[in-house]
Scaffold this active site. Structure first.
Site, mmCIF file in Angstrom:
data_model
loop_
_atom_site.group_PDB
_atom_site.id
_atom_site.type_symbol
_atom_site.label_atom_id
_atom_site.label_comp_id
_atom_site.label_asym_id
_atom_site.label_seq_id
_atom_site.Cartn_x
_atom_site.Cartn_y
_atom_site.Cartn_z
ATOM 1 N N LYS A 188 -27.980 52.420 -24.316
ATOM 2 C CA LYS A 188 -27.283 53.757 -24.196
ATOM 3 C C LYS A 188 -28.098 54.725 -23.761
ATOM 4 C CE LYS A 188 -26.354 56.741 -27.809
ATOM 5 N NZ LYS A 188 -26.916 57.781 -27.459
ATOM 6 N N ASP A 225 -31.855 56.827 -30.975
ATOM 7 C CA ASP A 225 -33.196 57.081 -31.090
ATOM 8 C C ASP A 225 -33.366 58.362 -32.083
ATOM 9 O OD1 ASP A 225 -31.783 59.276 -29.721
ATOM 10 O OD2 ASP A 225 -32.971 59.476 -28.193
ATOM 11 N N SER A 226 -32.196 58.875 -32.905
ATOM 12 C CA SER A 226 -32.060 59.614 -33.984
ATOM 13 C C SER A 226 -33.237 58.946 -35.180
ATOM 14 C CB SER A 226 -30.968 59.710 -34.573
ATOM 15 O OG SER A 226 -30.224 58.623 -34.686
ATOM 16 N N GLU A 229 -28.468 58.954 -21.931
ATOM 17 C CA GLU A 229 -28.165 60.319 -22.044
ATOM 18 C C GLU A 229 -28.096 60.863 -20.574
ATOM 19 O OE1 GLU A 229 -30.125 63.034 -24.394
ATOM 20 O OE2 GLU A 229 -29.806 61.730 -26.255
ATOM 21 N N ASP A 251 -30.517 52.810 -27.880
ATOM 22 C CA ASP A 251 -30.818 53.759 -26.956
ATOM 23 C C ASP A 251 -32.061 53.809 -26.323
ATOM 24 O OD1 ASP A 251 -29.081 56.060 -27.162
ATOM 25 O OD2 ASP A 251 -29.957 56.812 -29.266
ATOM 26 N N GLU A 255 -20.704 64.044 -27.360
ATOM 27 C CA GLU A 255 -21.159 64.986 -28.717
ATOM 28 C C GLU A 255 -20.967 66.276 -28.454
ATOM 29 O OE1 GLU A 255 -25.292 63.837 -29.361
ATOM 30 O OE2 GLU A 255 -25.523 65.100 -31.036
#
Ligand code: KIV
Length: 274
Positions: A118, A49-50, A120, A88, A187
């Site tokens: 993925k 999602d960057s 978080e 993501d 991270e």
């Protein structure tokens, strides 16, 4: 008649089996053309999602939508052949509950045909990770610094620099591994803690700013190619494409201004790049 590809794509279990073995090579890609270039060299391609920062110029990843992830995830699947593609789950598409997460993850898997998602979060997401994996959705975790939480964190800081702050991060890692994730991104975590987690959990850990003590590394492709305006200090640069692109664009503009642009001799004869 169905068309069968002869190249076997890596799967989440293949990546899971790499624990403690040859380091896992992972890069982001958001497009078919960059996916085709990184595919041969990577075990995993992350449609991160960057892309909100890199492609769209947002300050954070919070504005990224499920539809944006699905559009770019499909492009990466079309451009790649052998790497596992993980997409993501964007902010707001999974945190409300495990049913919401399943609905969003199933859309990603069906509409992109990627091999994993993925998400978080550690302890707070463990129940969701279990729910998804038990229902056929391979999940990569993401712990330590979690950029989607920027508005509660306040700023991006390295995690676990003091030993007395380790316990919650270790609990996050354990919870995600025990819930059935096949790997996890760690991270911006200090090396001694990343090493301890990597030794403790049975699944591969993938570093972004968490050191070579992990089982592999992921970087944002544009960061390591010199295309991003701001890059975290730990990122090693493997290219400097920003100036090269500007130089090429300036040469193009000069050609156009001096009317140096030819007509096609035959209608769109193609040449392959040299
Ligand atoms: O969105 C992303 O690109 C990521 C990686 C940097 C881990 O989550």
């Amino acid at each position: 008649m169905s068309v069968q590809s002869t190249t076997r794509r890596k799967t989440a279990p293949d990546i899971r089996a790499r624990k403690g073995g040859e380091p896992i090579v992972m890069l982001t890609s958001y497009h078919a053309h960059t996916a085709a270039m990184v595919d041969r060299h990577c075990d995993v391609i992350l449609v991160g999602d960057s892309l909100g920062n890199v492609m769209h110029g947002f300050e954070t990843t919070v504005p990224v939508t499920l539809d944006m992830m699905i559009l770019q995830g499909s492009a990466v699947m079309r451009g790649s052949r052998q790497a596992l593609v993980a997409v993501d789950m964007p902010f707001g598409s999974y945190e409300a509950g495990k049913e919401q997460a399943f609905h969003s993850a199933a859309r990603i898997m069906k509409e992109t045909q990627c091999g994993a998602v993925k998400l978080e979060g550690g302890v707070r997401m463990a129940e969701t990770v279990r729910f998804l994996t038990e229902r056929g959705i391979p999940v990569m975790g993401h712990i330590g610094l979690t950029p989607q939480s920027i508005n509660t964190l306040g700023s991006f800081k390295a995690q676990g620099r003091e030993a007395d702050s380790w316990a919650p991060i270790e609990n996050d890692a354990r919870a995600i591994a025990e819930a059935g994730a096949f790997s996890m991104v760690i991270e911006a975590v200090a090396e001694p803690l990343a090493r301890k987690i990597t030794q403790d959990v049975a699944i591969p850990t993938i570093s972004i700013g968490a050191s070579a003590a992990c089982d592999g590394q992921v970087l944002v492709l544009e960061d390591m190619l010199g295309l991003s305006p701001k890059v975290p200090k730990f990122v090693r640069r493997y290219g400097n494409l920003g100036p090269a692109i500007e130089e090429a664009v300036a040469a193009y503009a000069a050609d156009v201004r001096s009317r140096a642009f030819p007509a096609a001799e035959h209608v769109y004869d193609m040449k392959t790049k040299t």
